[in-house]
Design a protein around this motif. Structure first.
Motif, PDB file in Angstrom:
ATOM      1  N   HIS A  19     -89.230  75.860  -2.427  1.00 41.80           N
ATOM      2  CA  HIS A  19     -89.347  76.914  -3.573  1.00 41.80           C
ATOM      3  C   HIS A  19     -89.563  75.784  -5.136  1.00 41.80           C
ATOM      4  CE1 HIS A  19     -89.775  80.870  -1.355  1.00 41.80           C
ATOM      5  NE2 HIS A  19     -88.890  80.055  -1.269  1.00 41.80           N
ATOM      6  N   HIS A  27     -89.075  82.181 -10.952  1.00 49.25           N
ATOM      7  CA  HIS A  27     -88.521  84.114 -10.820  1.00 49.25           C
ATOM      8  C   HIS A  27     -86.782  84.406 -10.941  1.00 49.25           C
ATOM      9  CE1 HIS A  27     -86.671  86.292  -7.319  1.00 49.25           C
ATOM     10  NE2 HIS A  27     -87.615  86.575  -6.782  1.00 49.25           N
ATOM     11  N   TRP A  28     -86.288  83.335 -11.031  1.00 51.22           N
ATOM     12  CA  TRP A  28     -84.627  83.978 -11.410  1.00 51.22           C
ATOM     13  C   TRP A  28     -84.769  84.680 -12.853  1.00 51.22           C
ATOM     14  CZ3 TRP A  28     -82.758  86.445  -7.525  1.00 51.22           C
ATOM     15  CH2 TRP A  28     -82.949  86.596  -6.469  1.00 51.22           C
ATOM     16  N   ASN A  30     -87.797  85.631 -14.380  1.00 48.87           N
ATOM     17  CA  ASN A  30     -88.791  87.122 -14.208  1.00 48.87           C
ATOM     18  C   ASN A  30     -87.464  88.500 -13.541  1.00 48.87           C
ATOM     19  OD1 ASN A  30     -91.185  88.152 -13.895  1.00 48.87           O
ATOM     20  ND2 ASN A  30     -90.468  88.664 -11.753  1.00 48.87           N
ATOM     21  N   MET A  34     -87.293  91.429 -16.013  1.00 46.03           N
ATOM     22  CA  MET A  34     -87.557  92.712 -15.500  1.00 46.03           C
ATOM     23  C   MET A  34     -86.521  93.766 -15.639  1.00 46.03           C
ATOM     24  SD  MET A  34     -90.742  93.471 -14.561  1.00 46.03           S
ATOM     25  CE  MET A  34     -92.402  92.022 -13.764  1.00 46.03           C
ATOM     26  N   TYR A  87     -95.356  80.918 -15.431  1.00 48.85           N
ATOM     27  CA  TYR A  87     -95.688  81.054 -13.644  1.00 48.85           C
ATOM     28  C   TYR A  87     -96.484  81.108 -13.683  1.00 48.85           C
ATOM     29  CZ  TYR A  87     -95.351  82.781  -8.930  1.00 48.85           C
ATOM     30  OH  TYR A  87     -95.165  83.356  -7.580  1.00 48.85           O
ATOM     31  N   ARG A  96    -100.652  76.043  -6.000  1.00 47.24           N
ATOM     32  CA  ARG A  96     -99.064  76.696  -5.214  1.00 47.24           C
ATOM     33  C   ARG A  96     -99.395  77.984  -5.386  1.00 47.24           C
ATOM     34  NH1 ARG A  96     -94.471  79.579  -5.328  1.00 47.24           N
ATOM     35  NH2 ARG A  96     -93.010  78.595  -3.820  1.00 47.24           N
ATOM     36  N   GLN A 133     -96.214  90.023   3.509  1.00 45.57           N
ATOM     37  CA  GLN A 133     -95.462  89.550   1.353  1.00 45.57           C
ATOM     38  C   GLN A 133     -97.162  89.490   0.666  1.00 45.57           C
ATOM     39  OE1 GLN A 133     -93.496  86.906   4.064  1.00 45.57           O
ATOM     40  NE2 GLN A 133     -91.646  87.302   2.637  1.00 45.57           N
ATOM     41  N   VAL A 140     -97.199  92.590  -6.962  1.00 42.68           N
ATOM     42  CA  VAL A 140     -96.394  93.247  -7.799  1.00 42.68           C
ATOM     43  C   VAL A 140     -96.900  91.909  -9.054  1.00 42.68           C
ATOM     44  CG1 VAL A 140     -94.781  91.093  -7.551  1.00 42.68           C
ATOM     45  CG2 VAL A 140     -94.115  93.565  -8.142  1.00 42.68           C
ATOM     46  N   ILE A 141     -97.742  90.676  -8.919  1.00 41.73           N
ATOM     47  CA  ILE A 141     -97.969  89.667  -9.903  1.00 41.73           C
ATOM     48  C   ILE A 141     -98.807  90.628 -11.073  1.00 41.73           C
ATOM     49  CG2 ILE A 141     -99.099  87.686 -10.314  1.00 41.73           C
ATOM     50  CD1 ILE A 141     -98.208  86.864  -7.536  1.00 41.73           C
ATOM     51  N   LEU A 188     -89.476  96.224  -5.857  1.00 41.25           N
ATOM     52  CA  LEU A 188     -87.965  95.794  -5.877  1.00 41.25           C
ATOM     53  C   LEU A 188     -87.043  95.911  -4.917  1.00 41.25           C
ATOM     54  CD1 LEU A 188     -86.831  95.094  -9.241  1.00 41.25           C
ATOM     55  CD2 LEU A 188     -86.468  93.348  -7.735  1.00 41.25           C
ATOM     56  N   HIS A 191     -88.151  94.743  -1.349  1.00 36.94           N
ATOM     57  CA  HIS A 191     -87.527  93.022  -2.115  1.00 36.94           C
ATOM     58  C   HIS A 191     -86.231  92.677  -1.396  1.00 36.94           C
ATOM     59  CE1 HIS A 191     -89.377  89.340  -3.360  1.00 36.94           C
ATOM     60  NE2 HIS A 191     -88.229  89.506  -4.621  1.00 36.94           N
ATOM     61  N   VAL A 192     -85.743  93.157  -2.417  1.00 35.00           N
ATOM     62  CA  VAL A 192     -84.238  93.046  -2.316  1.00 35.00           C
ATOM     63  C   VAL A 192     -84.021  93.519  -1.506  1.00 35.00           C
ATOM     64  CG1 VAL A 192     -82.217  93.350  -3.252  1.00 35.00           C
ATOM     65  CG2 VAL A 192     -83.682  93.325  -4.804  1.00 35.00           C
ATOM     66  N   THR A 201     -83.780  83.472   3.073  1.00 32.66           N
ATOM     67  CA  THR A 201     -84.862  83.390   2.431  1.00 32.66           C
ATOM     68  C   THR A 201     -84.346  83.762   0.781  1.00 32.66           C
ATOM     69  OG1 THR A 201     -85.496  85.623   2.095  1.00 32.66           O
ATOM     70  CG2 THR A 201     -86.465  85.107   3.674  1.00 32.66           C
ATOM     71  N   MET A 205     -84.227  80.883  -2.307  1.00 33.68           N
ATOM     72  CA  MET A 205     -85.052  80.506  -3.418  1.00 33.68           C
ATOM     73  C   MET A 205     -83.880  80.399  -4.119  1.00 33.68           C
ATOM     74  SD  MET A 205     -87.162  81.683  -5.579  1.00 33.68           S
ATOM     75  CE  MET A 205     -89.139  82.307  -4.844  1.00 33.68           C
TER      76      MET A 205
END
Ligand code: HEM
Length: 218
Positions: A19, A27-28, A30, A34, A87, A96, A133, A140-141, A188, A191-192, A201, A205
């Motif tokens: 990453h 990512h963070w 976002n 969110m 992103y 990527r 995943q 989600v995107i 979320l 994911h969390v 993981t 990140m």
């Protein structure tokens, strides 16, 4: 010197991180955007509910009253849209996104879904996402993009009347916007939970994760 010898003796580019810094920062950013959008969205929703019995408790909404929630929502929207666009642009230009999220094979999807149902969530190789995943990240995107588009249709229904009409009118756009939020919140939660179940993981990140094999320069 033959082509093969030349290629083998070519200097190698040091392996980049799983990453890279821009991905971690985006990512963070976002995640923060969110959370602001979800919390403030719940505050705005409470002022004019769609589903009679559904109100969000004060403790989990952002903004003490609807106008304050709206201010948070408008502030967060720029962060979400600009960071999201950066992103996507970064992911497309560097290749990527394609590399990480494609291809998705049906057989892999079925196998991973079976493993997950049997609570086999070991993530031995951090450098590749499993099929589930990949699907979840793509969903989600797309949900994020849909939120920006439907959000525009609700925010400026006169200026974007064509878009609002295409979505089936103001109320329909509002409903799709709510549905997108539900998809993102559902994502979320899973994911969390998964990132806490496999903390390597989460660490990756935060710190970049392992270096990928070096690529030979052309
Ligand atoms: C706030 C809590 C969050 C945590 C703890 C978290 C954690 C993580 C972790 C650990 C990964 C790497 C997964 C792996 O390598 O197996 C990841 C990737 C990802 N997360 Fe999150 N995340 C959060 C919020 C979000 C939100 C709000 C979204 C979008 C709505 C999101 C979308 C993604 C995507 C698309 C990836 C793949 C990124 C890429 O490789 O380009 N995350 N997240």
């Amino acid at each position: 010197m033959s082509t093969t010898t030349a290629a083998l003796s070519a200097p190698t580019r040091p392996g980049r991180r799983l990453h890279p810094v821009p991905v971690r920062v985006m990512h963070w950013t976002n995640a923060l955007a969110m959370l602001v959008m979800i919390g403030s969205g719940w505050g705005i929703y409470n002022d004019s509910v769609i589903f009679g019995g559904l109100h969000f408790p004060g403790a989990i909404k952002l903004g003490s009253w609807a106008a304050q929630s709206l201010l948070w929502h408008f502030a967060g929207m720029w962060l979400l849209a600009l960071n999201g666009a950066a992103y996507l642009l970064y992911g497309i230009v560097t290749g990527r996104l394609r590399e990480r999220l494609l291809p998705i094979r049906l057989a892999d999807l079925v196998q991973t879904a079976r493993d997950t149902l049997h609570l086999k969530v070991a993530h031995e190789d951090l450098t590749t996402y499993n099929a589930v995943q990949k699907v979840l990240y793509i969903v989600v995107i797309l949900a994020g993009i849909s939120q920006v588009v439907t959000g525009l249709a609700i925010w400026k229904p006169v200026q974007f009347s064509g878009l609002t009409g295409l979505l089936g009118g103001f109320q329909a756009a509002r409903l799709i916007h709510f549905g997108g939020m539900a998809v993102i919140v559902g994502f979320l939660v899973v994911h969390v939970a998964l990132s806490l179940l496999v903390p390597r993981t989460l660490w990756a990140m935060l710190t970049g994760g392992p270096r990928l094999p070096a690529k030979r320069l052309p």
